[in-house]
Scaffold this motif. Structure first.
Motif, PDB file in Angstrom:
ATOM      1  N   LEU A   1     -13.334  32.973 -27.037  1.00 21.00           N
ATOM      2  CA  LEU A   1     -12.636  31.692 -27.087  1.00 21.00           C
ATOM      3  C   LEU A   1     -11.539  31.624 -26.028  1.00 21.00           C
ATOM      4  O   LEU A   1     -11.109  32.651 -25.500  1.00 21.00           O
TER       5      LEU A   1
ATOM      6  N   TYR B   1     -10.058  27.943 -28.798  1.00 20.57           N
ATOM      7  CA  TYR B   1     -10.905  26.779 -28.498  1.00 20.57           C
ATOM      8  C   TYR B   1     -12.189  27.252 -27.835  1.00 20.57           C
ATOM      9  O   TYR B   1     -12.220  28.303 -27.185  1.00 20.57           O
ATOM     10  N   GLN B   2     -13.237  26.448 -27.934  1.00 16.88           N
ATOM     11  CA  GLN B   2     -14.485  26.751 -27.230  1.00 16.88           C
ATOM     12  C   GLN B   2     -14.208  26.753 -25.728  1.00 16.88           C
ATOM     13  O   GLN B   2     -13.511  25.875 -25.230  1.00 16.88           O
TER      14      GLN B   2
END
Length: 130
Positions: free
Chosen positions: A43, A128-129
């Motif tokens: 991530l 977060y991606q």
């Protein structure tokens, strides 16, 4: 979130860690770890909140630093300015990007001759991606 952050992390956070702790700091303390956590793999990570508080009796004699992988992160190097109390949900003006598998620590040091006092720290990170 602050403007410009949406470009760095356009999707909603899918991982969240919130760590806090209190330690007793003495005059001999040097880089005493208050809070520690590690980011995970896969991530994009950001420190979104970083807060601390200490007893009024040690105000001006205790300093704190934010360390990422053992390196003090400016401007949070030996700072005496409290950002916000740990119990408040206050985001940093600009989230701090952190690499995967990084060690994040908040440390405190005491000044010569200071009284012993408690220091509380809290760090919030979000993933977060990529």
């Amino acid at each position: 979130m602050p403007s410009g952050f949406q470009e760095l992390a356009p999707s909603p956070a899918i991982a969240y860690r919130d760590e806090s702790a209190t330690v007793s700091v003495t005059a001999s303390a040097s880089n005493l770890v208050i809070v520690t956590l590690r980011t995970g793999p896969g991530l994009k990570w950001f420190i979104t909140s970083f807060r601390q508080a200490w007893a009024s009796g040690i105000d001006g004699t205790v300093t704190y630093s934010l360390r990422i992988n053992g390196v003090a992160y400016p401007p949070y190097i030996n700072s005496t300015v409290q950002i916000a109390p740990p119990e408040q949900d206050v985001d940093l003006p600009v989230p701090i990007p952190v690499e995967q598998l990084s060690l994040i620590e908040m440390t405190a040091s005491g000044a010569t001759g200071m009284a012993t006092g408690n220091v509380t720290g809290r760090i919030v990170i979000k993933g977060y991606q990529p």
